[in-house]
Design a protein around this motif. Structure first.
Motif, PDB file in Angstrom:
ATOM      1  N   THR A   1       0.826  -1.199   0.000  1.00 20.18           N
ATOM      2  CA  THR A   1       0.000   0.000   0.000  1.00 20.18           C
ATOM      3  C   THR A   1       0.865   1.255   0.000  1.00 20.18           C
ATOM      4  O   THR A   1       0.588   2.202  -0.725  1.00 20.18           O
ATOM      5  CB  THR A   1      -0.920   0.000   1.236  1.00 20.18           C
TER       6      THR A   1
ATOM      7  N   HIS B   1       2.450   1.516  -3.410  1.00 14.56           N
ATOM      8  CA  HIS B   1       1.469   1.877  -4.429  1.00 14.56           C
ATOM      9  C   HIS B   1       1.146   3.372  -4.373  1.00 14.56           C
ATOM     10  O   HIS B   1       0.984   4.012  -5.408  1.00 14.56           O
ATOM     11  CB  HIS B   1       0.194   1.060  -4.212  1.00 14.56           C
TER      12      HIS B   1
ATOM     13  N   ALA C   1       4.834   3.826  -9.240  1.00 21.48           N
ATOM     14  CA  ALA C   1       4.210   2.818 -10.079  1.00 21.48           C
ATOM     15  C   ALA C   1       4.810   1.427  -9.924  1.00 21.48           C
ATOM     16  O   ALA C   1       4.262   0.461 -10.435  1.00 21.48           O
ATOM     17  CB  ALA C   1       4.293   3.248 -11.533  1.00 21.48           C
TER      18      ALA C   1
ATOM     19  N   GLN D   1       2.638  -0.764 -14.429  1.00 25.77           N
ATOM     20  CA  GLN D   1       2.059  -0.016 -13.314  1.00 25.77           C
ATOM     21  C   GLN D   1       0.842  -0.697 -12.721  1.00 25.77           C
ATOM     22  O   GLN D   1       0.149  -0.126 -11.898  1.00 25.77           O
ATOM     23  CB  GLN D   1       1.710   1.404 -13.744  1.00 25.77           C
TER      24      GLN D   1
ATOM     25  N   PHE E   1       3.443  -5.943  -6.541  1.00 29.49           N
ATOM     26  CA  PHE E   1       4.638  -5.346  -5.943  1.00 29.49           C
ATOM     27  C   PHE E   1       5.498  -6.392  -5.258  1.00 29.49           C
ATOM     28  O   PHE E   1       6.692  -6.213  -5.113  1.00 29.49           O
ATOM     29  CB  PHE E   1       4.244  -4.334  -4.867  1.00 29.49           C
TER      30      PHE E   1
ATOM     31  N   GLU F   1      -7.332  -6.032   0.611  1.00 31.49           N
ATOM     32  CA  GLU F   1      -6.047  -5.459   0.995  1.00 31.49           C
ATOM     33  C   GLU F   1      -5.216  -5.069  -0.223  1.00 31.49           C
ATOM     34  O   GLU F   1      -4.543  -4.049  -0.209  1.00 31.49           O
ATOM     35  CB  GLU F   1      -5.270  -6.471   1.861  1.00 31.49           C
TER      36      GLU F   1
ATOM     37  N   ARG G   1      -3.663  -3.095  -5.726  1.00 30.50           N
ATOM     38  CA  ARG G   1      -3.706  -3.109  -7.188  1.00 30.50           C
ATOM     39  C   ARG G   1      -4.822  -3.997  -7.727  1.00 30.50           C
ATOM     40  O   ARG G   1      -4.900  -4.242  -8.922  1.00 30.50           O
ATOM     41  CB  ARG G   1      -2.364  -3.598  -7.720  1.00 30.50           C
TER      42      ARG G   1
END
Lengths: 290, 443
Positions: free
Chosen positions: A126, A129, A133, A139, A143, A182, A185
């Motif tokens: 989070t 993000h 990106a 993007q 992650f 959660e 993305r």
């Protein structure tokens, strides 16, 4: 001797006085609670995961007792069995839902998605993000900081060290939706559980145009619509250069998997194809003919 | 010597580029102009592909009270209105223009001559700053006309001009004060007229003695303006800190400087206002510092907006070997660039090229409850607690403990001996809390 007697007597006196006071207080401030709440609470799994949208199992039990119908209430952890138990306790109609399981819609391992920069901030998807990106050209993708692993109450997700992507353990996943909420993305999706845990889904959420998506990640969905054309069940839609397979309409025929030029559609838990090469050719021809 | 009383840190100043005079940077071959380069609503694009534009022509219109016009910084042809990478690596809407010649619209006075007579009225000045797309050039890019429009029932009593530049490395404001002192002074007078105040203070930290001497000399010709030299302490350039330091008033929690009768503008903004009002020139260029310990030729460039930052770095001798991070803005509050293919925007105050060993964060350890973050927080918050609340998603507690008062100066993260990412989480908490408040107000 005398001291002991006095002590016993005075203590029992204080004890009985307190008991009497407590009795009247308890009568005065009595909370009348529906006994069915306890009964429902007993048949619930007791995971307190919040997957139903209520604070803990007791909150859900109260909601079940207080509502007219059970239509909007479902315990994803207990599933249909648990809900029919709840229904029999309350004498209401049970609703059944197809069991679901979380899937990770990103295949961007370092091997497919080259790193463009280096992130050494706080280890949280989070935070990352909100900051930028990502450390690859994509993007939209994962992650790999593992927020979903942290939030899972059932230890059903772990990070694969090699691919740097989360992996869902199907048997442990209760479809409580915590990881879906959660993930900043929106990579994780709950999809219908099929026989033998078979799954077919587009493992990509990139809404970039084909060229850009492909440049950033070799297994990205480029929105070529090949799968859309080959699907006999109209289960596939392509929007914003991204294909989506409807889990209900999909009949697991695997035709889309074969035609996908970037291998972004995954098939999981299927037996190996007997004559893979031939099938591929025929499917390709079918596309060309169309 | 004056300063703000609460908290603060002393990062090494490293003002390497302070001796480099402002150079006008060559026109780029093409520019990319993002439509969201200010705080508030993104501007609405009003040009199309293949349109021919001139320097100063409006290409995107302000789309709300808190928004700003955007003008073409170059002349040429619009090649694309599409999504381009912004400084954080996300794709955002922007206008690409291919440069052809350097043709300005006629209303702009291009001469360098100083115009001191202010002919516009206060309302006209505010309207002009809106029209010319002026935003705060200190880094936050808050539209200036909003700050100049005083809400009903409030009264501006004093104007403060921020010449602090407390961020390490950056020198653009410093050079501005030295080289464009007269224009800045006229700009300050224009702002004073717009606000209806009769005195203004220019706050400068004492590590810029030449700027203090230069501007103090100029005050003889500009009545009502006084230069105040301040002790060096980060983050003195924060609005609230500056107000406390100069006029000793404290902005209430959740309030704005105008609540205590103060308005703060940056020296760069004063210069932009001067150009907009006296020269009719929109905000199409700004001063950008390119610096870093290993940079061959640190410089302060006067750059047209939209110029690729890669060009600027190239002009300073390219990216030195062993560069770990390129920070957009100062090292305390700036953000590392995800790539170099991004344009200079209204908020680009500088680029700092940090060598590899310095650029990496150290391993995060457990909080040892030393309380250093609480000591250095200039807003009197408890960063260690706020971070934990944000981690645990306890947004009610965050709101109660005034997380929205955080000015994101980064003093807590800078000072933490356990290298905890305090500001990262506090920022996350702030975002969430302000979202919660917004949805609550809607109901």
């Amino acid at each position: 001797m005398n001291t002991i007697v006095i002590t016993i007597l005075s203590l029992s006196l204080i004890g009985s006085l307190a008991a009497i006071i407590l009795y009247f207080v308890a009568q005065k401030f009595k909370v009348i609670e529906d006994p069915r709440i306890d009964q429902v609470d007993e048949v619930l799994p007791g995971a307190n995961c919040g997957g139903c949208g209520f604070p803990g199992c007791r909150g859900f039990a109260e909601a079940c007792v207080n509502s007219e119908e059970l239509a909007d209430l479902f315990c994803p952890v207990g599933g249909n069995d648990c809900m029919s138990d709840v229904a029999s306790v309350l004498g209401k109609d049970a609703v059944s839902k197809d069991p679901e399981v979380a899937v990770i819609r990103c295949s961007g391992s370092p091997e497919h998605r080259s790193q463009t920069n280096f992130y050494d901030g706080a280890v949280s998807c989070t935070v990352a993000h909100n900051l930028y990106a990502g450390d690859t050209g994509c993007q939209y993708g994962c992650f790999g900081c593992g927020d979903c692993v942290v939030v899972c109450d059932f230890d059903a997700i772990y990070m694969n060290e090699e691919t740097k992507l989360p992996v869902v353990i199907d048997d442990a996943c209760t479809a409580c939706n915590a990881c879906v909420e959660e993930c900043p993305r929106d990579i994780i999706e709950l999809r219908r559980k099929n026989k033998k845990d078979r799954k077919i889904f587009v493992s990509c959420v990139s809404m970039d145009k084909g060229g850009i998506a492909k440049k950033a990640c070799s297994v990205a969905c480029i929105g070529c619509k090949a799968c859309l054309k080959v699907c006999p069940h109209d289960a596939i839609t392509v929007e914003n250069f991204l294909a989506y397979i409807d889990p209900v309409a999909c009949k697991l025929c695997r035709k889309c998997v074969v035609v996908c030029p970037t291998d972004s559609i995954l098939e999981i838990n299927f037996p190996a194809r007997k004559i893979k090469v031939e099938k591929e050719n025929s499917a390709e021809e079918a596309v060309i003919k169309k | 010597m004056k300063t703000f009383p609460k908290g603060g840190v002393h990062p090494p100043e490293n003002k390497i580029a302070s001796g480099a005079g402002i150079e006008t940077f060559a026109l780029p071959k093409s520019v990319v102009i993002p439509v969201a380069q200010h705080i508030g609503a993104p501007a609405t694009v009003i040009v199309q592909k293949n349109d021919l534009v001139k320097v100063g022509q409006i290409i995107a219109q302000s789309s709300g009270f808190v928004s700003a016009n955007i003008h073409s910084p170059v002349s040429g042809k619009v090649t694309k209105v599409d999504n381009f990478l912004d400084t954080s690596g996300y794709k955002r809407k922007a206008i690409a223009i291919e440069v052809e010649g350097d043709e300005w619209i006629d209303s702009i006075d291009q001469s360098e001559q100083l115009v001191t007579d202010i002919s516009l009225s206060a309302d006209e000045i505010v309207a002009r700053t809106l029209e010319m797309g002026i935003v705060g050039l200190g880094g936050a890019t808050f539209p200036s006309h909003v700050k100049l429009s005083i809400p009903k029932g409030k009264k501006a009593e004093v104007l403060l001009i921020n010449g602090i530049e407390c961020e390490p490395y950056l020198t653009s404001d410093h050079r501005m004060m030295l080289e464009k002192g007269e224009q800045v002074m006229v700009g300050v007078q224009i702002l004073m007229k717009a606000l209806g105040v009769d005195h203004a203070f220019i706050g400068i930290e004492k590590n810029k003695p030449d700027a203090i001497i230069h501007l103090t000399k100029l005050t003889a010709d500009f009545p009502g303006i006084k230069v105040i030299s301040l002790k060096v302490k980060y983050p003195q350039g924060g609005e609230k800190q500056l107000i406390k330091a100069i006029v000793d008033r404290e902005v209430p929690s959740g309030g704005l400087p105008i609540d205590v009768g103060a308005v703060v503008h940056n020296v760069g903004t004063a210069f932009a206002v001067y150009e907009a009002v006296q020269k009719n020139k929109p905000l199409i260029e700004r001063i950008v510092t390119i610096t870093g310990k290993n940079v061959k030729k640190p410089a302060n460039f006067r750059v047209r907006l939209g110029t690729p930052v890669a060009d600027l770095v190239e002009a300073c001798g390219g990216v030195p070997d062993n560069t770990g991070k390129i920070i957009n803005g100062g090292p305390m509050m700036g953000k590392a660039l995800a790539n170099l293919d991004v344009p200079v925007t209204k908020g680009t105050s500088g680029l700092v090229l940090v060598p590899e060993p310095e650029s990496r964060r150290k391993p995060v350890m457990n909080c040892i409850r030393c309380g250093k973050c609480t000591q250095v927080c200039p807003m009197g918050l408890e960063p260690y607690l706020l971070m934990t609340y944000a981690e645990l998603k306890r947004f009610d507690d965050l709101e109660r403990d005034q997380v929205l008062d955080c000015i994101e100066c980064g003093s807590c993260s800078y000072t933490c001996p356990a290298n905890r990412p305090l500001l990262d989480y506090i920022r996350l908490g702030k975002n969430n809390v302000s979202q919660i408040i917004r949805s609550r107000n809607k109901k």
